[in-house]
Design a protein around this motif. Structure first.
Motif, PDB file in Angstrom:
ATOM      1  N   ASN A  25       1.256  -5.080   5.521  1.00  0.00           N
ATOM      2  CA  ASN A  25       1.892  -5.899   6.556  1.00  0.00           C
ATOM      3  C   ASN A  25       3.395  -5.712   6.475  1.00  0.00           C
ATOM      4  OD1 ASN A  25       2.839  -7.983   8.240  1.00  0.00           O
ATOM      5  ND2 ASN A  25       1.042  -9.235   7.768  1.00  0.00           N
ATOM      6  N   PRO A  26       4.027  -5.188   7.519  1.00  0.00           N
ATOM      7  CA  PRO A  26       5.474  -4.944   7.459  1.00  0.00           C
ATOM      8  C   PRO A  26       6.308  -6.221   7.498  1.00  0.00           C
ATOM      9  CG  PRO A  26       4.659  -4.447   9.644  1.00  0.00           C
ATOM     10  CD  PRO A  26       3.462  -4.765   8.818  1.00  0.00           C
ATOM     11  N   ASP A  27       5.694  -7.336   7.810  1.00  0.00           N
ATOM     12  CA  ASP A  27       6.442  -8.595   7.938  1.00  0.00           C
ATOM     13  C   ASP A  27       6.148  -9.570   6.801  1.00  0.00           C
ATOM     14  OD1 ASP A  27       7.455  -7.658  10.363  1.00  0.00           O
ATOM     15  OD2 ASP A  27       5.724  -8.423  11.459  1.00  0.00           O
ATOM     16  N   ARG A  28       5.834  -9.085   5.642  1.00  0.00           N
ATOM     17  CA  ARG A  28       5.493  -9.885   4.467  1.00  0.00           C
ATOM     18  C   ARG A  28       4.078 -10.453   4.573  1.00  0.00           C
ATOM     19  NH1 ARG A  28       4.643 -14.617   2.177  1.00  0.00           N
ATOM     20  NH2 ARG A  28       5.529 -15.111   0.145  1.00  0.00           N
ATOM     21  N   GLY A  29       3.169  -9.815   3.827  1.00  0.00           N
ATOM     22  CA  GLY A  29       1.804 -10.293   3.786  1.00  0.00           C
ATOM     23  C   GLY A  29       1.573 -11.252   2.621  1.00  0.00           C
ATOM     24  N   THR A  30       0.392 -11.846   2.605  1.00  0.00           N
ATOM     25  CA  THR A  30       0.051 -12.837   1.575  1.00  0.00           C
ATOM     26  C   THR A  30      -1.175 -12.409   0.764  1.00  0.00           C
ATOM     27  OG1 THR A  30      -1.302 -14.048   3.169  1.00  0.00           O
ATOM     28  CG2 THR A  30       1.028 -14.720   2.942  1.00  0.00           C
ATOM     29  N   LEU A  31      -1.483 -11.141   0.743  1.00  0.00           N
ATOM     30  CA  LEU A  31      -2.682 -10.686   0.046  1.00  0.00           C
ATOM     31  C   LEU A  31      -2.595 -10.963  -1.458  1.00  0.00           C
ATOM     32  CD1 LEU A  31      -5.398  -9.169   0.155  1.00  0.00           C
ATOM     33  CD2 LEU A  31      -4.114  -7.043  -0.136  1.00  0.00           C
ATOM     34  N   ALA A  32      -1.452 -10.696  -2.081  1.00  0.00           N
ATOM     35  CA  ALA A  32      -1.318 -10.916  -3.519  1.00  0.00           C
ATOM     36  C   ALA A  32      -1.470 -12.391  -3.873  1.00  0.00           C
ATOM     37  CB  ALA A  32       0.037 -10.384  -4.000  1.00  0.00           C
ATOM     38  N   GLU A  33      -1.073 -13.277  -2.974  1.00  0.00           N
ATOM     39  CA  GLU A  33      -1.205 -14.703  -3.239  1.00  0.00           C
ATOM     40  C   GLU A  33      -2.666 -15.154  -3.225  1.00  0.00           C
ATOM     41  OE1 GLU A  33       1.201 -16.655  -0.371  1.00  0.00           O
ATOM     42  OE2 GLU A  33       3.075 -15.703  -1.015  1.00  0.00           O
ATOM     43  N   ARG A  34      -3.495 -14.463  -2.494  1.00  0.00           N
ATOM     44  CA  ARG A  34      -4.921 -14.834  -2.449  1.00  0.00           C
ATOM     45  C   ARG A  34      -5.639 -14.406  -3.716  1.00  0.00           C
ATOM     46  NH1 ARG A  34      -5.856 -18.726   0.657  1.00  0.00           N
ATOM     47  NH2 ARG A  34      -7.714 -18.045   1.783  1.00  0.00           N
ATOM     48  N   VAL A  35      -5.086 -13.456  -4.430  1.00  0.00           N
ATOM     49  CA  VAL A  35      -5.682 -13.023  -5.690  1.00  0.00           C
ATOM     50  C   VAL A  35      -5.252 -13.937  -6.828  1.00  0.00           C
ATOM     51  CG1 VAL A  35      -5.807 -11.131  -7.352  1.00  0.00           C
ATOM     52  CG2 VAL A  35      -5.888 -10.647  -4.911  1.00  0.00           C
ATOM     53  N   GLY A  36      -4.026 -14.405  -6.795  1.00  0.00           N
ATOM     54  CA  GLY A  36      -3.564 -15.336  -7.817  1.00  0.00           C
ATOM     55  C   GLY A  36      -2.932 -14.677  -9.015  1.00  0.00           C
ATOM     56  N   ARG A  37      -2.960 -13.356  -9.109  1.00  0.00           N
ATOM     57  CA  ARG A  37      -2.344 -12.650 -10.229  1.00  0.00           C
ATOM     58  C   ARG A  37      -1.388 -11.615  -9.665  1.00  0.00           C
ATOM     59  NH1 ARG A  37      -7.368 -11.454 -14.433  1.00  0.00           N
ATOM     60  NH2 ARG A  37      -8.139 -13.602 -14.537  1.00  0.00           N
ATOM     61  N   THR A  38      -0.154 -11.741  -9.995  1.00  0.00           N
ATOM     62  CA  THR A  38       0.857 -10.820  -9.494  1.00  0.00           C
ATOM     63  C   THR A  38       1.494 -10.065 -10.653  1.00  0.00           C
ATOM     64  OG1 THR A  38       2.583 -12.517  -9.592  1.00  0.00           O
ATOM     65  CG2 THR A  38       1.331 -12.303  -7.522  1.00  0.00           C
TER      66      THR A  38
ATOM     67  N   PHE B 291      -3.222   6.803 -14.607  1.00  0.00           N
ATOM     68  CA  PHE B 291      -3.579   5.471 -14.131  1.00  0.00           C
ATOM     69  C   PHE B 291      -2.757   4.392 -14.827  1.00  0.00           C
ATOM     70  CE2 PHE B 291      -6.280   1.652 -14.159  1.00  0.00           C
ATOM     71  CZ  PHE B 291      -6.390   1.455 -12.788  1.00  0.00           C
ATOM     72  N   ASN B 292      -2.309   4.636 -16.039  1.00  0.00           N
ATOM     73  CA  ASN B 292      -1.486   3.640 -16.729  1.00  0.00           C
ATOM     74  C   ASN B 292      -0.179   3.394 -15.984  1.00  0.00           C
ATOM     75  OD1 ASN B 292      -3.354   3.273 -18.782  1.00  0.00           O
ATOM     76  ND2 ASN B 292      -2.463   4.862 -20.069  1.00  0.00           N
ATOM     77  N   ASP B 293       0.328   4.428 -15.334  1.00  0.00           N
ATOM     78  CA  ASP B 293       1.579   4.267 -14.592  1.00  0.00           C
ATOM     79  C   ASP B 293       1.392   3.373 -13.375  1.00  0.00           C
ATOM     80  OD1 ASP B 293       2.870   5.966 -16.389  1.00  0.00           O
ATOM     81  OD2 ASP B 293       2.287   7.750 -15.244  1.00  0.00           O
ATOM     82  N   ILE B 294       0.279   3.570 -12.664  1.00  0.00           N
ATOM     83  CA  ILE B 294       0.066   2.753 -11.465  1.00  0.00           C
ATOM     84  C   ILE B 294      -0.442   1.349 -11.817  1.00  0.00           C
ATOM     85  CG2 ILE B 294      -2.326   3.429 -11.017  1.00  0.00           C
ATOM     86  CD1 ILE B 294      -1.629   3.545  -8.047  1.00  0.00           C
ATOM     87  N   SER B 295      -1.099   1.195 -12.971  1.00  0.00           N
ATOM     88  CA  SER B 295      -1.597  -0.120 -13.370  1.00  0.00           C
ATOM     89  C   SER B 295      -0.470  -1.086 -13.701  1.00  0.00           C
ATOM     90  CB  SER B 295      -2.525   0.013 -14.577  1.00  0.00           C
ATOM     91  OG  SER B 295      -1.815   0.521 -15.694  1.00  0.00           O
ATOM     92  N   GLN B 296       0.729  -0.583 -13.963  1.00  0.00           N
ATOM     93  CA  GLN B 296       1.878  -1.441 -14.218  1.00  0.00           C
ATOM     94  C   GLN B 296       2.489  -1.984 -12.930  1.00  0.00           C
ATOM     95  OE1 GLN B 296       4.606   0.851 -16.573  1.00  0.00           O
ATOM     96  NE2 GLN B 296       3.166   1.135 -18.275  1.00  0.00           N
ATOM     97  N   ILE B 297       2.053  -1.423 -11.804  1.00  0.00           N
ATOM     98  CA  ILE B 297       2.589  -1.856 -10.514  1.00  0.00           C
ATOM     99  C   ILE B 297       1.620  -2.777  -9.787  1.00  0.00           C
ATOM    100  CG2 ILE B 297       3.434  -1.041  -8.272  1.00  0.00           C
ATOM    101  CD1 ILE B 297       4.288   1.535  -9.619  1.00  0.00           C
ATOM    102  N   VAL B 298       0.323  -2.521  -9.907  1.00  0.00           N
ATOM    103  CA  VAL B 298      -0.679  -3.316  -9.196  1.00  0.00           C
ATOM    104  C   VAL B 298      -1.055  -4.548 -10.014  1.00  0.00           C
ATOM    105  CG1 VAL B 298      -1.587  -1.258  -8.055  1.00  0.00           C
ATOM    106  CG2 VAL B 298      -2.622  -2.053 -10.192  1.00  0.00           C
ATOM    107  N   ALA B 299      -1.682  -5.517  -9.334  1.00  0.00           N
ATOM    108  CA  ALA B 299      -2.218  -6.710  -9.982  1.00  0.00           C
ATOM    109  C   ALA B 299      -3.744  -6.633  -9.946  1.00  0.00           C
ATOM    110  CB  ALA B 299      -1.722  -7.972  -9.285  1.00  0.00           C
ATOM    111  N   ARG B 300      -4.396  -7.167 -10.998  1.00  0.00           N
ATOM    112  CA  ARG B 300      -5.853  -7.096 -11.084  1.00  0.00           C
ATOM    113  C   ARG B 300      -6.426  -8.486 -11.300  1.00  0.00           C
ATOM    114  NH1 ARG B 300      -9.185  -2.711 -14.527  1.00  0.00           N
ATOM    115  NH2 ARG B 300      -8.473  -1.511 -12.722  1.00  0.00           N
ATOM    116  N   ASP B 301      -7.494  -8.794 -10.523  1.00  0.00           N
ATOM    117  CA  ASP B 301      -8.125 -10.112 -10.690  1.00  0.00           C
ATOM    118  C   ASP B 301      -9.357  -9.980 -11.572  1.00  0.00           C
ATOM    119  OD1 ASP B 301     -10.069  -8.990  -8.994  1.00  0.00           O
ATOM    120  OD2 ASP B 301     -10.516 -10.973  -8.152  1.00  0.00           O
TER     121      ASP B 301
END
Length: 491
Positions: free
Chosen positions: A280-293, A311-321
Motif C-alpha cells: 500500500n503506497p499510502d501506509r498499510g496496516t498489515l504488520a499491525e494485524r500480525v502483532g509482531r514487528t 535467508f538470514n539477511d531477509i529474516s532480519q527485515i521481515v516479521a514472523r508470527d
C-alpha cells in the motif's frame, strides 16, 4: 591299456596317426574317395559307460555337445539314434586341421557307438559312421571340400535347446521382473500390524483409552474433514515463487484482514515459506494485524537488496508470527515524501522470489495507483474482496470488468471472490444472490463470517478465531493452492 600317442607332434600333428594300435581292435583300413585314410577303433571291453569325459578336456578350449549324423542308422534301416559327443569348438571357416587331442576324443566316441552297432555294409555307410574320426592325409578335391564343409557345419551347429546368453542394456528387463518402486508401504505392510494413530473425537478417544488402546474406531467425521483440508492446503507447488495479490477498489471492506487470514492459513499447514507484502503506497496496516514487528519496512529491503545473500539477511527485515507467516511492512513514516512505486515492488518481488514459495500482496485502495501495474504483472492468481452491501458488491464487480478490459480476462476466470462480513447480525443484502452473481464470473466464492476477534482491530491470533472463521480461511487457502497448481499444469 590306452594307446600311446605319437611323441613326434611336429611331424604327425596334421594327420593324427596313432603311434601304435595296441589295445585297440582294428576293424578296417582302406582308401576311400580321394586317398583319405580312415581307421575305425573300438574301446576296450571294460569301458565305463558313466565316464563323463573329464579326461578329454581340450587345452582349455570350450567343449560343445553335438549330435552324430543320423544317416548311419538310416543306411542300416534302423531307427535313428543320436549320440552326444564332446567336440572342441572350432571356426567353421578355418581350413586348419583339428588338434590331435580333438581327434582322439572324437575317435573314442565313435568307437563307443560302433561297439553297440554292426559295421556298415557299404562304403557310403562306412564313410558316414567314421567321418568324426577321419583325418586328411592329402589335399581333398573340390567336391570333397564342399561335402566336408557341410558336414563340419552340421557337427558344430549348437543344439536348439541350448540357452543363448545375450547382453542387455540398462533398464531392459524381463516382463515378469519388478523394479524397486513397486515395493510400496501399501503392498508390504500388513494392515493387521500397522499402528494406527490415536483417534480424534471425544467418545472415540474414550473407547480407545478404556480398551487399553486395543479398540480404535478411527477419527470423527470432523477430524477427517480437517485432515483432508490440511492435505489440500499442503499440496506441493512446482516451479518458482507464486504471487497472489489481494485487490479491492474500496477501502474498509477487509482487504488487509483477508490477506492476513489467507497467509496464516497457508503458513500453518504448509512446510514451505509464505510471505505477505504490504504494497500500500499510502501506509498499510498489515504488520499491525500480525502483532509482531521488526522495525523494518519495504523501503529497507529495497535499499539492502544488494546485500541479501541468504535467508538470514531477509529474516532480519521481515516479521514472523506464531504460524510462521513472514510479513514485510509498508513504510509508515509520515515524513517520507516518496511513495512506494512499481520499481520498488519489482525489487522486492525479485528478492522474495528467491526465498518464498507463495508471495501474498496487500494492495492499496483502488486499482490505478502506482504499484498496481507491477502487482498485476507478477500475479499468478487474484483474490477480490467484496463487502455485503450494494455499493461494495458493485465496486467488486466493476473491478472484475476493469481487469477483463485491460488484458486480464484469463486471471478473472481463475480468480477467487471473498464475501467478507464485517458487521454483526444479519446482512441487509441477500448473500446467496451475491454468491450466484460472482460465481458466474470467477472460479470460486468464499464467505468469511463475522468474527469479533477480527472486528476489534487488534492483532489477529489464528488460534483465537472462531471455528467457522478459521475453517473459512483454510478453505480459501485450499482453493488458492488448487488454482496455483492448475495454472502450473496449464503452463
Amino acid at each position: 591299456m590306452a594307446p600311446e600317442r605319437n611323441e613326434n607332434e611336429g611331424e604327425n600333428a596334421d594327420n593324427g596317426v596313432l603311434a601304435t594300435t595296441d589295445g585297440t581292435e582294428t576293424t578296417g583300413i582302406g582308401i576311400v574317395e580321394g586317398a583319405t585314410a580312415q581307421v575305425e577303433v573300438t574301446l576296450p571291453t571294460d569301458f565305463d559307460e558313466e565316464d563323463d569325459f573329464d579326461d578329454d578336456v581340450v587345452r582349455g578350449e570350450d567343449v560343445t555337445l553335438v549330435q552324430l549324423p543320423a544317416e548311419r542308422d538310416e543306411v542300416r534301416g534302423e531307427a535313428p539314434a543320436t549320440t552326444a559327443v564332446p567336440v572342441a569348438s572350432v571356426s567353421a571357416a578355418s581350413a586348419e586341421p583339428a588338434p590331435k587331442a580333438s581327434v582322439s576324443a572324437a575317435a573314442a566316441a565313435s568307437a563307443a557307438a560302433a561297439k553297440t552297432a554292426p559295421a556298415p555294409k557299404t562304403a557310403a555307410a562306412a564313410k558316414a559312421s567314421s567321418s568324426v574320426a577321419s583325418t586328411s592325409a592329402t589335399a581333398p578335391t573340390a567336391s570333397d571340400a564342399s561335402h566336408a564343409e557341410l558336414d563340419h557345419h552340421e557337427r558344430v551347429r549348437p543344439r536348439t535347446s541350448e540357452i543363448t546368453l545375450q547382453s542387455r542394456r540398462l533398464g531392459d528387463f524381463e516382463v515378469d521382473r519388478e523394479s524397486s518402486d513397486l515395493l510400496t508401504a501399501d503392498r508390504l505392510l500388513d494392515p493387521a500390524h500397522v499402528v494406527r494413530p490415536e483417534p480424534e473425537g471425544a467418545w472415540r478417544h474414550l473407547v480407545y483409552t478404556l480398551s487399553g488402546r486395543r479398540i480404535n474406531l478411527g477419527d470423527s467425521k470432523r477430524a477427517r474433514a480437517r485432515k483432508q483440508l490440511d492435505d489440500r492446503i499442503a499440496a506441493p507447488l512446482s516451479g518458482g515463487a507464486r504471487f497472489v495479490p489481494v485487490l479491492s477498489r474500496k477501502g474498509g471492506v477487509g482487504k488487509t484482514t483477508v490477506t492476513t487470514l489467507l497467509g496464516m492459513a497457508l503458513a500453518d499447514a504448509r512446510e514451505d515459506r509464505i510471505i505477505a507484502v504490504d504494497a500500500n503506497p499510502d501506509r498499510g496496516t498489515l504488520a499491525e494485524r500480525v502483532g509482531r514487528t521488526s522495525g523494518k519496512t519495504v523501503r529497507d529491503l529495497v535499499r539492502a537488496r544488494g546485500d541479501v545473500h541468504g535467508f538470514n539477511d531477509i529474516s532480519q527485515i521481515v516479521a514472523r508470527d506464531h504460524t510462521r507467516l513472514d510479513v514485510l511492512a509498508s513504510d509508515a513514516d509520515p515524513h517520507v515524501s516518496e511513495a512506494f512505486s512499481d520499481a520498488d515492488y519489482r525489487d522486492v518481488a525479485e528478492v522474495a522470489a528467491h526465498f518464498y514459495s507463495v508471495v501474498l500482496t496487500d494492495t492499496g485502495t483502488g486499482i490505478v495507483h502506482s504499484v498496481m501495474e507491477a502487482t498485476l504483472e507478477h500475479a499468478d492468481e487474484l483474490v477480490i474482496v467484496a463487502g455485503l452491501s450494494i455499493d461494495e458488491a458493485r465496486l467488486a464487480s466493476e473491478t472484475l470488468t476493469w481487469l477483463e478490459s485491460n488484458g486480464y480476462a484469463e486471471r478473472v476466470r481463475s480468480a477467487v471472490v471473498v464475501l467478507n462480513t464485517s458487521r454483526p447480525g444479519a446482512a441487509l443484502v441477500r448473500a446467496d444472490e451475491l454468491d450466484a452473481h460472482f460465481r458466474s464470473r470467477v472460479r470460486a466464492v468464499v464467505r468469511l463470517p463475522y468474527d469479533p476477534h477480527i472486528a476489534s482491530g487488534s492483532a489477529i491470533s489464528f488460534r483465537d478465531l472462531q471455528p467457522e472463521t478459521r475453517d473459512a480461511a483454510r478453505e480459501l487457502a485450499a482453493i488458492v493452492v488448487e488454482g496455483l497448481r492448475a495454472s502450473s499444469v496449464a503452463a
